[in-house]
Design an enzyme around this catalytic site. Structure first.
Site, PDB file in Angstrom:
ATOM      1  N   HIS A   1       0.831  -1.209   0.000  1.00 45.76           N
ATOM      2  CA  HIS A   1       0.000   0.000   0.000  1.00 45.76           C
ATOM      3  C   HIS A   1       0.870   1.266   0.000  1.00 45.76           C
ATOM      4  O   HIS A   1       0.703   2.142  -0.862  1.00 45.76           O
ATOM      5  CB  HIS A   1      -0.907  -0.011   1.238  1.00 45.76           C
ATOM      6  CG  HIS A   1      -1.809   1.168   1.360  1.00 45.76           C
ATOM      7  ND1 HIS A   1      -3.138   1.140   0.996  1.00 45.76           N
ATOM      8  CD2 HIS A   1      -1.577   2.445   1.792  1.00 45.76           C
ATOM      9  CE1 HIS A   1      -3.674   2.332   1.203  1.00 45.76           C
ATOM     10  NE2 HIS A   1      -2.749   3.146   1.693  1.00 45.76           N
ATOM     11  N   GLU A   2       1.791   1.333   0.947  1.00 46.86           N
ATOM     12  CA  GLU A   2       2.638   2.529   1.029  1.00 46.86           C
ATOM     13  C   GLU A   2       3.545   2.652  -0.194  1.00 46.86           C
ATOM     14  O   GLU A   2       3.825   3.753  -0.671  1.00 46.86           O
ATOM     15  CB  GLU A   2       3.462   2.527   2.320  1.00 46.86           C
ATOM     16  CG  GLU A   2       2.636   2.546   3.597  1.00 46.86           C
ATOM     17  CD  GLU A   2       1.550   3.613   3.637  1.00 46.86           C
ATOM     18  OE1 GLU A   2       1.717   4.682   3.001  1.00 46.86           O
ATOM     19  OE2 GLU A   2       0.518   3.381   4.278  1.00 46.86           O
TER      20      GLU A   2
ATOM     21  N   HIS B   1       1.721   4.357  -2.953  1.00 48.57           N
ATOM     22  CA  HIS B   1       1.808   5.822  -2.814  1.00 48.57           C
ATOM     23  C   HIS B   1       3.171   6.316  -3.314  1.00 48.57           C
ATOM     24  O   HIS B   1       3.268   7.340  -3.993  1.00 48.57           O
ATOM     25  CB  HIS B   1       1.678   6.225  -1.340  1.00 48.57           C
ATOM     26  CG  HIS B   1       0.284   6.260  -0.820  1.00 48.57           C
ATOM     27  ND1 HIS B   1      -0.750   6.917  -1.456  1.00 48.57           N
ATOM     28  CD2 HIS B   1      -0.260   5.729   0.316  1.00 48.57           C
ATOM     29  CE1 HIS B   1      -1.864   6.796  -0.745  1.00 48.57           C
ATOM     30  NE2 HIS B   1      -1.594   6.073   0.328  1.00 48.57           N
TER      31      HIS B   1
ATOM     32  N   HIS C   1       3.434   6.663  -6.954  1.00 45.61           N
ATOM     33  CA  HIS C   1       2.712   7.863  -7.391  1.00 45.61           C
ATOM     34  C   HIS C   1       3.630   9.090  -7.297  1.00 45.61           C
ATOM     35  O   HIS C   1       3.615   9.974  -8.160  1.00 45.61           O
ATOM     36  CB  HIS C   1       1.473   8.036  -6.497  1.00 45.61           C
ATOM     37  CG  HIS C   1       0.390   8.880  -7.095  1.00 45.61           C
ATOM     38  ND1 HIS C   1      -0.749   9.212  -6.401  1.00 45.61           N
ATOM     39  CD2 HIS C   1       0.257   9.485  -8.304  1.00 45.61           C
ATOM     40  CE1 HIS C   1      -1.525   9.958  -7.162  1.00 45.61           C
ATOM     41  NE2 HIS C   1      -0.938  10.151  -8.309  1.00 45.61           N
TER      42      HIS C   1
END
Length: 673
Positions: A463-464, A467, A470
């Site tokens: 998940h991290e 990010h 991105h």
């Protein structure tokens, strides 16, 4: 010489002392003010270049300094840093207001904005101008002097209160520990958890075991400890963080924050804080968020109630428990899951050695987006645990600096997050690449075992890292539109979509290898992971929705009549409640996402983005999870575009259509067959 005021590429962590921060931030504000004044007082007619673009490039030095300072305040804080944060936050709040409430500057910005139809701007330039103008208008530029002064006062108070809120939660987290010396008290706990707790005790020259409210200690304790009274003690300690009769109580702070946010929104002409926030989000209005949440609640609640009843029956059958309590949920869920799927988290852990999972996520990033990660020792760190990498593409072009910080410490807040030390932008023809970081709290290696992750921790890492991608793959001209500078209910799409790879055989085979034998995770476990993925999904959905609805209730109604945080919360949870209430516990007083982080009136965005990510991943599944064409579409239309285009437009460019909520309901097993 102050290292923060020198020119530096990567953050000069080893050269900085606490004494450097205040003078550096003060000087950074001075430099930024001079840059602003040069634009505001220019005698040249305002143009897109000399006003809009010039303004976007102001404050770089200050941004670099404050990103270092506030990132450390979260990941490696101490009393000095916390004290400085309380002092400098009002300065920064005042400075932000000096920009948005600067009449001469706003006159120039408005002049360019009013002339926008004659300027022949690119879509990215139009977005920059639009966001910049709204940034002024939405933050008081059109107010009279008296109201501007009131706004400054509110913003200054809010900046200090949210910091104090976070400090109190951290202090309460660190203040509690459970010291056990009786072997019967640790019955049920896996050896790896006991070893970590024993190591913690040894570090304090104590016998036995020490358990804390840090997640790698707290979550296994609640999941595996057979002693129900000790689980209760631990759960109540966690639930009453900042809700005790001591100096760290956050009740007054919560009420002050919500009332100040309401006053601020009202001052700016909005009905509530949620109306103000959502105007610039995909959801647009609170009513749409509440409708979205209630629609999901309608689908999830019957499933959740059924799951809860089954869990109660199971606990009754196993241990004669008549009333399931909050400290029983994880314990019996884990036992039932093991029974139903013959899946034991502890059996999985040896396949998820931290270093292997990191290499796995790097390999997936390479297959999807042509990224390569090289660990380097030339980049300064703020703690020995931190790992540093240079990221390049397959042609050898430099893409990003990447920091990764994986283990809990006293100076680090709980949870996991991605952050940035330098934004990407194109300036003077040079594409300045970003410096990105992820911070987690995973079990530390022990004397006999490496850091072995639970499957939940594996998905957290992915998940991290989503990010981080991105941030790393950002490729826009202006830093204020770069990377994760997107609508808050869109920002979770890149992170949540990457979690899906954790459930796929093709991806797991890359990294899920036994730390001792090197054996790839057996297919039967992969199948069980997939089978069990929607286990208790109704209850999980209800839990997420309860947090989002609590957040909306705090921020979409006028809070001025609220006197009891606890009573308000009980009312907010009435539609999503499964377990009996615990009188000593309160969620809001430690709900850092909405009272310290940036999620106020935005917690719903996790569920909102789940609809996007489930729909997006179905596209990958249709074409193959490593399909280059789909990955390139996602990279070019989502990951690299930042906030240059409206989120739904970006999504449609990638997917060819708007997302369908059925994909999420299908994945969660909540869709009627």
């Amino acid at each position: 010489m102050n290292p923060l005021l020198q020119d530096f590429n990567t953050a000069p962590f080893t050269k900085i002392s606490s004494d450097d921060y205040k003078p550096a931030i003060k000087k950074g504000i001075e430099i930024a003010k001079a840059e602003i004044d040069a634009i505001a007082n220019s005698t040249d007619a305002p143009t897109f270049e000399n006003t809009t673009v010039a303004l976007d490039f102001t404050g770089e030095k200050l941004n670099r300094i404050t990103s270092i300072f506030f990132n450390l305040n979260s990941a490696e804080t101490n009393d000095d840093i916390q004290k400085i944060a309380q002092e400098v936050s009002p300065w920064l709040s005042e400075f932000r207001n000096d920009i948005t409430l600067n009449e001469a500057l706003f006159t120039r910005v408005k002049s360019v904005f009013d002339d926008r139809k004659n300027l022949d701007l690119t879509p990215e330039q139009q977005m920059l101008l639009d966001k910049q103008y709204k940034g002024f208008a939405r933050n008081g530029a059109n107010l009279n002097d008296e109201k501007k002064s009131k706004l400054r006062e509110i913003d200054s108070k809010l900046s200090k209160l949210s910091l104090k809120f976070g400090e109190n939660v951290l202090a309460e987290t660190n203040a509690f520990e459970m010291h056990l010396t009786n072997e019967d008290d640790v019955s049920g706990l896996p050896d790896s958890v006991k070893e970590a707790a024993s190591q913690l005790a040894k570090e304090q020259d104590k016998e036995g075991y020490i358990f804390t409210l840090q997640y790698p200690s707290y979550i296994p304790f609640l999941t595996y400890t057979d002693n129900r009274e000790l689980r209760k003690k631990m759960a109540i300690a966690a639930g009453k963080k900042a809700f005790q009769d001591n100096e760290f109580n956050n009740e007054k702070i919560v009420l002050e924050i919500v009332n100040l946010r309401q006053q601020r929104a009202s001052l700016l002409g909005y009905k509530t804080h949620a109306h103000f926030v959502l105007e610039e989000r995909m959801a647009e209005i609170p009513e749409k968020v509440i409708e979205f949440s209630n629609n999901l609640l309608e689908k999830a609640k019957p499933a959740a109630q059924k799951e809860f009843e089954n869990l109660e029956k199971y606990a009754k059958k196993l241990d004669g428990i008549d009333q399931l309590q909050k400290w029983d949920g994880a314990y019996y869920s884990e036992k039932l899951k093991k029974e139903l799927f013959d899946l034991d988290q502890e059996v999985l852990k040896p396949y998820f050695k931290l270093e292997n999972v990191i290499n796995g996520v790097f390999e997936i990033a390479n297959r999807l987006y042509d990224l390569n990660f090289e660990e380097v020792s030339t980049i300064e760190k703020y703690h020995p645990d931190v790992k540093t990498y240079n990221v390049t593409d397959n042609e050898g072009n430099f893409i990003s600096v990447f920091y990764a910080d994986y283990h809990p410490r006293k100076g680090k807040r709980n949870g996991a997050w991605m952050t940035s030390y330098k934004s990407q932008q194109i300036k003077n023809g040079v594409n300045e690449r970003p410096h990105v970081s992820i911070v987690c709290n995973f079990t530390k290696p022990t004397a006999t075992k490496p850091s072995l992750l639970t499957f939940n921790e594996v998905t957290t890492l992915f998940h991290e890292f989503g990010h981080a991608l991105h941030g790393m793959l950002a490729n826009t001209t202006y830093n204020s539109l770069s990377g994760t500078s997107v609508s808050w209910d869109f920002v979770e799409l890149p992170s949540q979509v990457l979690e899906n790879w954790c459930y796929e055989k093709e991806a797991l085979e890359l990294f899920a290898k036994h730390y001792e034998t090197g054996e790839v995770i057996p297919m039967k476990y992969v199948e069980k992971i997939k089978e069990s993925a929607s286990f208790h999904e109704g209850m999980q959905t209800l839990r997420q929705l309860s947090f989002g609805l609590l957040d909306m209730k705090w921020h979409s109604e006028n809070p001025s009549e609220i006197t009891s945080v606890k009573d308000f919360e009980i009312d907010a949870f009435s539609e999503t409640k499964l377990y009996p209430d615990v009188a000593e516990n309160c969620m809001s007083t430690a709900f850092s996402h909405i009272f310290q982080g940036g999620y106020s009136a935005g917690y719903y965005s996790y569920k909102w983005a789940e609809v996007l990510d489930a729909d997006a991943f179905e596209y990958f599944l249709e074409e193959g999870i490593f399909n280059k064409e789909v990955a390139t579409k996602f990279k070019e239309n989502v990951l690299s575009k930042g906030g240059t285009v409206k989120p739904m437009e970006l999504y449609k460019r990638f997917r060819g259509q708007e997302p369908k909520p059925e994909a999420l309901l299908r994945r969660a097993g909540l869709l009627e067959a």
